[in-house]
Design a protein around this motif. Sequence first.
Motif, PDB file in Angstrom:
ATOM      1  N   PHE A   7     -41.572 -12.618  40.528  1.00 37.23           N
ATOM      2  CA  PHE A   7     -41.523 -13.875  41.411  1.00 37.23           C
ATOM      3  C   PHE A   7     -42.030 -15.015  40.733  1.00 37.23           C
ATOM      4  O   PHE A   7     -41.571 -16.286  40.587  1.00 37.23           O
ATOM      5  CB  PHE A   7     -42.459 -13.828  42.853  1.00 37.23           C
ATOM      6  CG  PHE A   7     -42.546 -15.053  43.609  1.00 37.23           C
ATOM      7  CD1 PHE A   7     -41.199 -15.459  44.365  1.00 37.23           C
ATOM      8  CD2 PHE A   7     -43.503 -15.691  43.660  1.00 37.23           C
ATOM      9  CE1 PHE A   7     -41.328 -16.744  45.229  1.00 37.23           C
ATOM     10  CE2 PHE A   7     -43.721 -17.143  44.334  1.00 37.23           C
ATOM     11  CZ  PHE A   7     -42.439 -17.465  45.066  1.00 37.23           C
ATOM     12  N   PHE A   8     -43.266 -15.111  39.999  1.00 35.82           N
ATOM     13  CA  PHE A   8     -43.825 -16.235  39.133  1.00 35.82           C
ATOM     14  C   PHE A   8     -42.735 -16.465  37.959  1.00 35.82           C
ATOM     15  O   PHE A   8     -42.546 -17.767  37.680  1.00 35.82           O
ATOM     16  CB  PHE A   8     -44.893 -15.848  38.539  1.00 35.82           C
ATOM     17  CG  PHE A   8     -46.051 -15.710  39.634  1.00 35.82           C
ATOM     18  CD1 PHE A   8     -46.414 -16.802  40.516  1.00 35.82           C
ATOM     19  CD2 PHE A   8     -46.729 -14.615  39.805  1.00 35.82           C
ATOM     20  CE1 PHE A   8     -47.239 -16.605  41.442  1.00 35.82           C
ATOM     21  CE2 PHE A   8     -47.690 -14.518  40.941  1.00 35.82           C
ATOM     22  CZ  PHE A   8     -48.067 -15.375  41.547  1.00 35.82           C
ATOM     23  N   VAL A   9     -42.175 -15.624  37.277  1.00 32.97           N
ATOM     24  CA  VAL A   9     -41.116 -15.950  36.337  1.00 32.97           C
ATOM     25  C   VAL A   9     -39.871 -16.411  37.069  1.00 32.97           C
ATOM     26  O   VAL A   9     -39.383 -17.470  36.382  1.00 32.97           O
ATOM     27  CB  VAL A   9     -40.631 -14.658  35.480  1.00 32.97           C
ATOM     28  CG1 VAL A   9     -39.347 -14.935  34.560  1.00 32.97           C
ATOM     29  CG2 VAL A   9     -41.742 -14.027  34.686  1.00 32.97           C
ATOM     30  N   THR A  76     -26.170 -12.857  47.754  1.00 30.09           N
ATOM     31  CA  THR A  76     -25.521 -13.980  47.859  1.00 30.09           C
ATOM     32  C   THR A  76     -26.441 -15.070  46.690  1.00 30.09           C
ATOM     33  O   THR A  76     -25.632 -16.002  46.248  1.00 30.09           O
ATOM     34  CB  THR A  76     -26.390 -14.596  49.308  1.00 30.09           C
ATOM     35  OG1 THR A  76     -25.775 -13.576  50.362  1.00 30.09           O
ATOM     36  CG2 THR A  76     -25.903 -15.953  49.833  1.00 30.09           C
ATOM     37  N   ALA A  77     -27.556 -14.694  46.451  1.00 27.04           N
ATOM     38  CA  ALA A  77     -28.301 -15.307  45.399  1.00 27.04           C
ATOM     39  C   ALA A  77     -27.384 -15.304  43.866  1.00 27.04           C
ATOM     40  O   ALA A  77     -27.324 -16.467  43.185  1.00 27.04           O
ATOM     41  CB  ALA A  77     -29.533 -15.038  44.988  1.00 27.04           C
ATOM     42  N   LEU A  78     -26.788 -14.177  43.742  1.00 26.16           N
ATOM     43  CA  LEU A  78     -26.044 -13.963  42.684  1.00 26.16           C
ATOM     44  C   LEU A  78     -24.777 -14.703  42.461  1.00 26.16           C
ATOM     45  O   LEU A  78     -24.466 -14.907  41.524  1.00 26.16           O
ATOM     46  CB  LEU A  78     -25.623 -12.388  42.354  1.00 26.16           C
ATOM     47  CG  LEU A  78     -26.906 -11.591  41.777  1.00 26.16           C
ATOM     48  CD1 LEU A  78     -26.674  -9.964  41.805  1.00 26.16           C
ATOM     49  CD2 LEU A  78     -27.039 -11.896  40.453  1.00 26.16           C
ATOM     50  N   LEU A 111     -35.696 -16.461  46.790  1.00 27.17           N
ATOM     51  CA  LEU A 111     -36.692 -15.311  45.959  1.00 27.17           C
ATOM     52  C   LEU A 111     -37.947 -15.161  46.692  1.00 27.17           C
ATOM     53  O   LEU A 111     -38.627 -14.370  46.932  1.00 27.17           O
ATOM     54  CB  LEU A 111     -37.057 -16.114  44.428  1.00 27.17           C
ATOM     55  CG  LEU A 111     -36.221 -15.889  43.643  1.00 27.17           C
ATOM     56  CD1 LEU A 111     -36.523 -16.388  42.139  1.00 27.17           C
ATOM     57  CD2 LEU A 111     -36.131 -14.273  43.064  1.00 27.17           C
ATOM     58  N   PHE A 112     -38.318 -16.499  47.293  1.00 30.85           N
ATOM     59  CA  PHE A 112     -39.762 -16.326  47.988  1.00 30.85           C
ATOM     60  C   PHE A 112     -39.430 -15.499  49.413  1.00 30.85           C
ATOM     61  O   PHE A 112     -40.284 -14.589  49.633  1.00 30.85           O
ATOM     62  CB  PHE A 112     -39.991 -17.860  48.715  1.00 30.85           C
ATOM     63  CG  PHE A 112     -41.234 -18.010  49.559  1.00 30.85           C
ATOM     64  CD1 PHE A 112     -42.323 -17.645  48.840  1.00 30.85           C
ATOM     65  CD2 PHE A 112     -41.055 -18.090  50.993  1.00 30.85           C
ATOM     66  CE1 PHE A 112     -43.625 -17.976  49.488  1.00 30.85           C
ATOM     67  CE2 PHE A 112     -42.415 -17.885  51.753  1.00 30.85           C
ATOM     68  CZ  PHE A 112     -43.626 -17.613  50.913  1.00 30.85           C
ATOM     69  N   ARG A 113     -38.241 -15.337  50.105  1.00 31.30           N
ATOM     70  CA  ARG A 113     -38.012 -14.577  50.906  1.00 31.30           C
ATOM     71  C   ARG A 113     -37.625 -13.246  50.696  1.00 31.30           C
ATOM     72  O   ARG A 113     -38.176 -12.339  51.349  1.00 31.30           O
ATOM     73  CB  ARG A 113     -36.519 -15.078  51.824  1.00 31.30           C
ATOM     74  CG  ARG A 113     -36.049 -14.287  53.126  1.00 31.30           C
ATOM     75  CD  ARG A 113     -37.249 -14.443  54.136  1.00 31.30           C
ATOM     76  NE  ARG A 113     -37.087 -13.315  55.179  1.00 31.30           N
ATOM     77  CZ  ARG A 113     -37.718 -12.559  55.735  1.00 31.30           C
ATOM     78  NH1 ARG A 113     -39.081 -12.566  55.242  1.00 31.30           N
ATOM     79  NH2 ARG A 113     -37.455 -11.912  56.494  1.00 31.30           N
ATOM     80  N   MET A 114     -37.292 -12.978  49.536  1.00 32.40           N
ATOM     81  CA  MET A 114     -36.953 -11.747  49.063  1.00 32.40           C
ATOM     82  C   MET A 114     -38.353 -10.968  48.701  1.00 32.40           C
ATOM     83  O   MET A 114     -38.670  -9.723  48.965  1.00 32.40           O
ATOM     84  CB  MET A 114     -36.079 -11.362  47.678  1.00 32.40           C
ATOM     85  CG  MET A 114     -34.610 -11.463  48.122  1.00 32.40           C
ATOM     86  SD  MET A 114     -33.644 -11.482  46.697  1.00 32.40           S
ATOM     87  CE  MET A 114     -33.731 -12.940  45.956  1.00 32.40           C
ATOM     88  N   GLU A 115     -39.417 -11.766  48.206  1.00 30.32           N
ATOM     89  CA  GLU A 115     -40.926 -11.253  48.055  1.00 30.32           C
ATOM     90  C   GLU A 115     -41.097 -10.827  49.337  1.00 30.32           C
ATOM     91  O   GLU A 115     -42.090 -10.045  49.459  1.00 30.32           O
ATOM     92  CB  GLU A 115     -41.359 -12.378  47.265  1.00 30.32           C
ATOM     93  CG  GLU A 115     -42.840 -12.067  46.824  1.00 30.32           C
ATOM     94  CD  GLU A 115     -42.821 -10.894  45.820  1.00 30.32           C
ATOM     95  OE1 GLU A 115     -43.641  -9.821  45.521  1.00 30.32           O
ATOM     96  OE2 GLU A 115     -41.633 -10.856  44.960  1.00 30.32           O
ATOM     97  N   GLN A 116     -41.168 -11.890  50.344  1.00 26.58           N
ATOM     98  CA  GLN A 116     -41.666 -11.482  51.851  1.00 26.58           C
ATOM     99  C   GLN A 116     -41.000 -10.306  52.378  1.00 26.58           C
ATOM    100  O   GLN A 116     -41.874  -9.319  52.821  1.00 26.58           O
ATOM    101  CB  GLN A 116     -41.250 -12.554  52.692  1.00 26.58           C
ATOM    102  CG  GLN A 116     -42.110 -13.790  52.623  1.00 26.58           C
ATOM    103  CD  GLN A 116     -41.691 -14.723  53.530  1.00 26.58           C
ATOM    104  OE1 GLN A 116     -40.625 -15.037  53.964  1.00 26.58           O
ATOM    105  NE2 GLN A 116     -42.748 -15.620  53.987  1.00 26.58           N
ATOM    106  N   ILE A 117     -39.721  -9.924  51.928  1.00 24.31           N
ATOM    107  CA  ILE A 117     -38.990  -8.918  52.429  1.00 24.31           C
ATOM    108  C   ILE A 117     -39.712  -7.565  51.799  1.00 24.31           C
ATOM    109  O   ILE A 117     -39.853  -6.388  52.368  1.00 24.31           O
ATOM    110  CB  ILE A 117     -37.620  -8.906  52.389  1.00 24.31           C
ATOM    111  CG1 ILE A 117     -36.994  -9.810  53.321  1.00 24.31           C
ATOM    112  CG2 ILE A 117     -36.766  -7.357  52.687  1.00 24.31           C
ATOM    113  CD1 ILE A 117     -35.631 -10.310  52.907  1.00 24.31           C
ATOM    114  N   TRP A 118     -39.785  -7.696  50.456  1.00 24.08           N
ATOM    115  CA  TRP A 118     -40.457  -6.692  49.518  1.00 24.08           C
ATOM    116  C   TRP A 118     -41.820  -6.098  49.996  1.00 24.08           C
ATOM    117  O   TRP A 118     -41.936  -4.960  50.069  1.00 24.08           O
ATOM    118  CB  TRP A 118     -40.474  -6.875  48.282  1.00 24.08           C
ATOM    119  CG  TRP A 118     -40.482  -5.716  47.301  1.00 24.08           C
ATOM    120  CD1 TRP A 118     -41.778  -5.236  46.788  1.00 24.08           C
ATOM    121  CD2 TRP A 118     -39.445  -4.929  46.763  1.00 24.08           C
ATOM    122  NE1 TRP A 118     -41.576  -4.003  46.280  1.00 24.08           N
ATOM    123  CE2 TRP A 118     -39.989  -4.044  45.860  1.00 24.08           C
ATOM    124  CE3 TRP A 118     -38.186  -5.036  46.609  1.00 24.08           C
ATOM    125  CZ2 TRP A 118     -39.545  -2.936  45.226  1.00 24.08           C
ATOM    126  CZ3 TRP A 118     -37.586  -4.030  45.831  1.00 24.08           C
ATOM    127  CH2 TRP A 118     -38.123  -3.202  44.844  1.00 24.08           C
TER     128      TRP A 118
END
Length: 124
Positions: A7-9, A76-78, A111-118
């Motif tokens: 996430f940070f990268v 979608t991001a891709l 990415l923020f949302r994917m981090e929340q889901i993970w």
Amino acid sequence: MTPDPFFFVGAAICALSLVVCVVAAATKTYPGDAAIVSVAAVELFLVAYGIGAAIRQAGGEALRGEPWEFWGYLATALILPVVAFWWAVLDKTRWSNAVLAAVPLTIFVMLFRMEQIWDGAPLS
């Protein structure tokens, strides 16, 4: 929620790409190589992120949210950087740089949302 290094990268790459694209939009009338390459770097990061997520999940690390939602966000991001690239190639105006600038900002939110889901964090 404790963000992982991916996430940070990703946030750093998106921030750098956003700055490059905004500067390009402010100073040029057509999309330059720097803006296009910065969005390509975001796409390259997303490919690495997807591979890393697949390896983590295959290794037994479970998603705490819905897997279809995580992988849907990633798919979608891709697609977004590819669409913006073709827009920039076909439309040689300042607006192409604005479209390119929208990509890293949108990807950061995803990415923020994917981090929340993970991590299973609730929506805030």
